[in-house]
Design an enzyme around this catalytic site. Structure first.
Site, PDB file in Angstrom:
ATOM      1  N   GLU A  30      -2.541  -2.040  -1.111  1.00 13.80           N
ATOM      2  CA  GLU A  30      -2.433  -0.802  -0.342  1.00 13.80           C
ATOM      3  C   GLU A  30      -1.521  -0.938   0.865  1.00 13.80           C
ATOM      4  OE1 GLU A  30      -5.817   0.112   2.693  1.00 13.80           O
ATOM      5  OE2 GLU A  30      -6.788  -0.760   0.936  1.00 13.80           O
ATOM      6  N   ASP A  34     -14.318  -4.906   0.278  1.00 10.27           N
ATOM      7  CA  ASP A  34     -13.041  -4.629   0.947  1.00 10.27           C
ATOM      8  C   ASP A  34     -13.095  -5.147   2.369  1.00 10.27           C
ATOM      9  OD1 ASP A  34     -10.629  -3.665   1.809  1.00 10.27           O
ATOM     10  OD2 ASP A  34     -11.049  -1.557   1.389  1.00 10.27           O
ATOM     11  N   ASP A  92      -0.244   1.630  -4.231  1.00  9.40           N
ATOM     12  CA  ASP A  92      -0.481   2.988  -3.729  1.00  9.40           C
ATOM     13  C   ASP A  92       0.825   3.764  -3.861  1.00  9.40           C
ATOM     14  OD1 ASP A  92      -0.457   5.192  -1.849  1.00  9.40           O
ATOM     15  OD2 ASP A  92      -2.173   4.303  -0.821  1.00  9.40           O
ATOM     16  N   LYS A 103     -17.665  -2.010   2.101  1.00 14.03           N
ATOM     17  CA  LYS A 103     -16.840  -2.593   3.156  1.00 14.03           C
ATOM     18  C   LYS A 103     -17.557  -3.788   3.767  1.00 14.03           C
ATOM     19  CE  LYS A 103     -13.530   0.581   3.137  1.00 14.03           C
ATOM     20  NZ  LYS A 103     -12.089   0.327   3.006  1.00 14.03           N
ATOM     21  N   HIS A 125      -4.887   2.291  -4.947  1.00 17.55           N
ATOM     22  CA  HIS A 125      -5.578   2.621  -3.711  1.00 17.55           C
ATOM     23  C   HIS A 125      -5.442   4.111  -3.395  1.00 17.55           C
ATOM     24  CE1 HIS A 125      -5.080   3.288   0.750  1.00 17.55           C
ATOM     25  NE2 HIS A 125      -6.291   2.769   0.728  1.00 17.55           N
ATOM     26  N   GLU A 171     -11.102  -7.498  -1.655  1.00 20.35           N
ATOM     27  CA  GLU A 171      -9.882  -6.721  -1.415  1.00 20.35           C
ATOM     28  C   GLU A 171      -9.337  -6.960  -0.015  1.00 20.35           C
ATOM     29  OE1 GLU A 171      -8.870  -1.940  -0.984  1.00 20.35           O
ATOM     30  OE2 GLU A 171     -10.342  -2.601  -2.469  1.00 20.35           O
TER      31      GLU A 171
END
Length: 370
Positions: free
Chosen positions: A249, A197, A272, A168, A299, A223
């Site tokens: 997502e 992400d 997703d 992250k 996701h 992401e």
């Protein structure tokens, strides 16, 4: 073929096993919506959906008050017809998260019922493109972790056989994010994939700056760098960086995905199954991505996505975030860093119904009158 006679709807709260923080939020509870469909022959299909802590009661109300009653008496095999009917019935609230998450609970249950009646596992019923799919882990890459902990978790993931890990990003400065990523890259070497992400944290200018800094680290993808509805921003970013841009997502419509693909706004599709509204639209997005020569790396929901990613030829990765361990009797099969889809009929999820009944905090039972 048989008509639907009964629909059960449950909500089960599940706390994450580890602290999960990103650039904009903390994941404190998965509200797991589980739906069971019973047909006139006695067959039962179970599906599910989720939230990350809010909105569960709204999904329950939409299902119990508006959607599930319309299933009673319907032909269980008419999945496409039911999905279209339910979407039109809720057209005033689509496209949006609550409606998509509700539709997904129904649609996944219908596919489970179909697969069980056909005595086929989902990965074969939906396409059967491959027998396994590589796994990357997100569980050791959360934003609150120290640099040392991040390195330790990523090295442990490599020891466990994972081929990649998600980190992250979204620290206040580029320097902080880069220091963490450089430390991980130095520790794991060049052959281990590092995904990043952003969780929609940046504006276009900042996303471009950070992406260009990360290019030297050979990052697998960046992401959700921008808000999901900013297609133009993603087009601009994609044109100005060599990093693959991953989205999906937070996209709730197949046409929204179409716009991303047509405009060159992404190169990794993370559709997703819950947020797109079920298996029916998930497969449409995946096949559209194939037409654009794009990889599908779904996701979350690994227990379901393993079968779907193996069903299509452009499935590339499944994200390892275990969340159903407390309400399933057996977990996902993993061999040499690859997830193996179940060969049992249905979705391949081994629900522990005693544990579910013990943990549920909501229940609705909708039946044919009389």
């Amino acid at each position: 073929m048989a008509r639907i006679e009964r629909v059960e709807i449950l909500k089960v709260p599940l706390a994450p096993k580890t602290a999960r923080t990103d650039a904009i939020q903390s994941f404190v509870c998965q509200e797991t919506i589980i739906l069971r469909i019973h047909d006139a022959d006695g067959a039962v299909g179970a599906g599910y959906s989720y939230t990350i802590g809010t909105g569960g009661s709204s999904i329950l109300a939409l299902l119990a008050d508006h959607l599930a009653p319309r299933l009673i008496g319907a032909e269980a095999e008419a999945i496409e017809s039911m999905w279209s009917d339910l979407k039109f019935h809720t057209h005033a609230t689509t496209v949006g998260a609550i409606t998509s998450l509700a539709l997904a609970a129904i649609d996944t249950a219908l596919w489970d019922l179909r697969a069980r009646r056909a005595a086929m596992p989902l990965h074969l019923l939906a396409g059967g493109a491959r027998k396994s799919i590589p796994l990357y882990t997100t569980e050791g890459g959360w934003l609150h972790l120290s640099e040392d902990a991040l390195i330790e978790e990523t090295l442990e993931a490599r020891r466990q056989g994972f081929s990649g890990a998600k980190i992250k990003i979204g620290k206040p400065s580029i320097a902080e994010d880069m220091r963490r990523l450089e430390a991980v890259r130095d520790a794991v070497g060049p052959r281990f994939e590092i995904m990043t992400d952003c969780n929609q944290a940046f504006r276009v200018d900042e996303a471009i700056r950070r992406a260009r800094q990360m290019e030297a680290l050979d990052i697998a993808w960046i992401e959700e760098p921008l808000p999901a509805d900013d297609i133009a921003g993603h087009v601009r970013l994609s044109a100005l960086t060599s990093l693959p841009v991953a989205v999906g997502e937070s996209i709730y419509s197949i046409r929204h995905f179409r716009d991303y693909m047509q405009q060159g706004a992404c190169s990794v599709v993370q559709v997703d199954v819950a947020r797109i509204g079920g298996i029916t639209p998930w497969l449409k997005v995946a096949h559209a991505a194939e037409a654009f020569n794009l990889a599908v790396c779904p996701h979350f929901l690994m227990e379901l996505h393993v079968a779907l990613a193996c069903a299509v030829p452009n499935g590339r990765w499944v994200e390892f975030i275990p969340q159903l361990d407390d309400i399933t009797a057996s977990g996902m099969t993993i061999e040499n860093g690859h997830a193996i889809p179940s060969e049992e009929p249905g979705l391949g999820i081994d629900w522990d119904w005693d544990a579910i009944d013990a943990r549920r905090d909501s229940y609705f039972d909708i039946r044919r009158p009389g």
